[in-house]
Design a protein around this motif. Structure first.
Motif, mmCIF file in Angstrom:
data_model
loop_
_atom_site.group_PDB
_atom_site.id
_atom_site.type_symbol
_atom_site.label_atom_id
_atom_site.label_comp_id
_atom_site.label_asym_id
_atom_site.label_seq_id
_atom_site.Cartn_x
_atom_site.Cartn_y
_atom_site.Cartn_z
ATOM 1 N N VAL A 41 0.854 -1.203 0.000
ATOM 2 C CA VAL A 41 0.000 0.000 0.000
ATOM 3 C C VAL A 41 0.884 1.245 0.000
ATOM 4 C CG1 VAL A 41 -1.675 1.336 1.334
ATOM 5 C CG2 VAL A 41 -1.992 -1.129 1.060
ATOM 6 N N THR A 42 1.933 1.221 0.802
ATOM 7 C CA THR A 42 2.846 2.365 0.882
ATOM 8 C C THR A 42 3.510 2.617 -0.469
ATOM 9 O OG1 THR A 42 3.248 1.939 3.230
ATOM 10 C CG2 THR A 42 4.861 3.306 2.078
ATOM 11 N N ILE A 43 3.990 1.571 -1.110
ATOM 12 C CA ILE A 43 4.610 1.714 -2.429
ATOM 13 C C ILE A 43 3.582 2.271 -3.424
ATOM 14 C CG2 ILE A 43 5.571 0.415 -4.387
ATOM 15 C CD1 ILE A 43 6.883 -1.433 -2.223
ATOM 16 N N GLY A 44 2.338 1.816 -3.300
ATOM 17 C CA GLY A 44 1.265 2.291 -4.173
ATOM 18 C C GLY A 44 0.967 3.770 -4.023
ATOM 19 N N CYS A 45 1.311 4.343 -2.888
ATOM 20 C CA CYS A 45 1.100 5.785 -2.671
ATOM 21 C C CYS A 45 2.099 6.623 -3.472
ATOM 22 C CB CYS A 45 1.228 6.131 -1.189
ATOM 23 S SG CYS A 45 -0.117 5.536 -0.162
ATOM 24 N N GLY A 46 3.170 5.997 -3.916
ATOM 25 C CA GLY A 46 4.159 6.697 -4.723
ATOM 26 C C GLY A 46 4.906 7.759 -3.948
ATOM 27 N N PRO A 47 5.368 8.781 -4.659
ATOM 28 C CA PRO A 47 6.196 9.811 -4.017
ATOM 29 C C PRO A 47 5.432 10.693 -3.031
ATOM 30 C CG PRO A 47 5.851 10.321 -6.336
ATOM 31 C CD PRO A 47 5.263 8.959 -6.094
ATOM 32 N N SER A 48 4.110 10.584 -2.979
ATOM 33 C CA SER A 48 3.344 11.437 -2.066
ATOM 34 C C SER A 48 3.734 11.218 -0.605
ATOM 35 C CB SER A 48 1.842 11.201 -2.237
ATOM 36 O OG SER A 48 1.476 9.921 -1.762
ATOM 37 N N ILE A 49 4.267 10.030 -0.273
ATOM 38 C CA ILE A 49 4.615 9.755 1.123
ATOM 39 C C ILE A 49 5.799 10.578 1.611
ATOM 40 C CG2 ILE A 49 3.649 7.418 1.098
ATOM 41 C CD1 ILE A 49 6.564 6.359 0.879
ATOM 42 N N TYR A 50 6.563 11.153 0.681
ATOM 43 C CA TYR A 50 7.739 11.927 1.056
ATOM 44 C C TYR A 50 7.450 13.427 1.162
ATOM 45 C CZ TYR A 50 9.852 7.539 -0.348
ATOM 46 O OH TYR A 50 10.157 6.202 -0.475
ATOM 47 N N LYS A 59 -11.727 9.250 -2.003
ATOM 48 C CA LYS A 59 -12.801 8.431 -2.571
ATOM 49 C C LYS A 59 -12.570 8.189 -4.059
ATOM 50 C CE LYS A 59 -17.172 9.955 -3.119
ATOM 51 N NZ LYS A 59 -18.587 10.225 -2.813
ATOM 52 N N LYS A 60 -12.322 9.256 -4.810
ATOM 53 C CA LYS A 60 -12.205 9.141 -6.261
ATOM 54 C C LYS A 60 -10.921 8.422 -6.689
ATOM 55 C CE LYS A 60 -11.016 12.573 -8.938
ATOM 56 N NZ LYS A 60 -10.893 13.851 -9.592
ATOM 57 N N ASN A 61 -9.783 8.862 -6.151
ATOM 58 C CA ASN A 61 -8.498 8.335 -6.627
ATOM 59 C C ASN A 61 -8.110 7.001 -6.011
ATOM 60 O OD1 ASN A 61 -8.297 10.571 -8.220
ATOM 61 N ND2 ASN A 61 -6.815 11.618 -6.935
ATOM 62 N N PHE A 62 -8.561 6.751 -4.784
ATOM 63 C CA PHE A 62 -8.165 5.480 -4.162
ATOM 64 C C PHE A 62 -9.286 4.449 -4.204
ATOM 65 C CE2 PHE A 62 -7.497 2.581 -0.563
ATOM 66 C CZ PHE A 62 -6.323 2.006 -1.010
ATOM 67 N N THR A 98 -8.409 -0.454 2.604
ATOM 68 C CA THR A 98 -8.215 -1.716 1.879
ATOM 69 C C THR A 98 -8.762 -2.878 2.704
ATOM 70 O OG1 THR A 98 -6.245 -0.834 0.761
ATOM 71 C CG2 THR A 98 -6.487 -3.229 0.806
ATOM 72 N N LEU A 99 -8.458 -2.890 3.989
ATOM 73 C CA LEU A 99 -8.975 -3.941 4.872
ATOM 74 C C LEU A 99 -10.492 -3.850 5.009
ATOM 75 C CD1 LEU A 99 -6.409 -4.032 7.830
ATOM 76 C CD2 LEU A 99 -6.537 -5.542 5.841
ATOM 77 N N HIS A 100 -10.997 -2.629 5.177
ATOM 78 C CA HIS A 100 -12.438 -2.425 5.359
ATOM 79 C C HIS A 100 -13.240 -3.045 4.216
ATOM 80 C CE1 HIS A 100 -16.118 -0.318 6.642
ATOM 81 N NE2 HIS A 100 -16.331 -0.174 5.351
ATOM 82 N N PHE A 101 -12.766 -2.832 3.002
ATOM 83 C CA PHE A 101 -13.487 -3.327 1.821
ATOM 84 C C PHE A 101 -12.999 -4.720 1.376
ATOM 85 C CE2 PHE A 101 -14.433 1.234 1.429
ATOM 86 C CZ PHE A 101 -15.815 1.146 1.320
ATOM 87 N N LYS A 102 -12.092 -5.314 2.168
ATOM 88 C CA LYS A 102 -11.564 -6.651 1.849
ATOM 89 C C LYS A 102 -11.011 -6.708 0.420
ATOM 90 C CE LYS A 102 -14.677 -9.010 5.102
ATOM 91 N NZ LYS A 102 -14.415 -8.058 6.106
#
Length: 113
Positions: free
Chosen positions: A31-40, A59-62, A103-107
């Motif tokens: 999930v972290t890798i999927g966030c891309g550079p935004s985490i930095y 809601k829209k992007n994720f 991700t967990l909430h929606f399985k």
């Protein structure tokens, strides 16, 4: 330890301490890798739970684009539930942690397989 590994460690601590969740480290890493550079980036690494535009982006992007969910009131309810679980008074809600919980909430762990 790389910058990303340090952040993943911090996210895991948040999940345990603030959310009462023992993280699946493999899924959290994906999930972290999927966030891309935004985490930095200080601003984009967190979710502003009080800004409607930010919630719409989650809601829209994720939920819709990444997880493939259909737009419905259930998505807004889930976002609110996750933010409540993370703690309304917590000013630093990390995007990767919010996405992990959603991700967990929606399985939808299979999206990251």
């Amino acid at each position: 330890m790389s910058a990303r590994e340090e952040l993943i460690k911090k996210y895991a601590e948040d999940l345990k301490e603030k959310c009462g969740v023992t993280p699946n480290m493999d899924l959290l890493t994906k999930v972290t890798i999927g966030c891309g550079p935004s985490i930095y980036n200080g601003d984009s690494s967190t979710v502003a739970g009080s800004q409607q535009s930010e919630l719409d982006t989650v809601k829209k992007n994720f939920l819709i684009k990444k997880l493939g969910l259909k737009d419905s009131p259930d998505l807004d309810t889930a976002i609110t539930a996750v933010l409540d679980k993370y703690g309304k008074s917590n000013k630093h809600k990390y995007r990767a942690v919010v996405y992990y919980l959603l991700t967990l909430h929606f399985k939808k762990e299979s999206v990251y397989q």
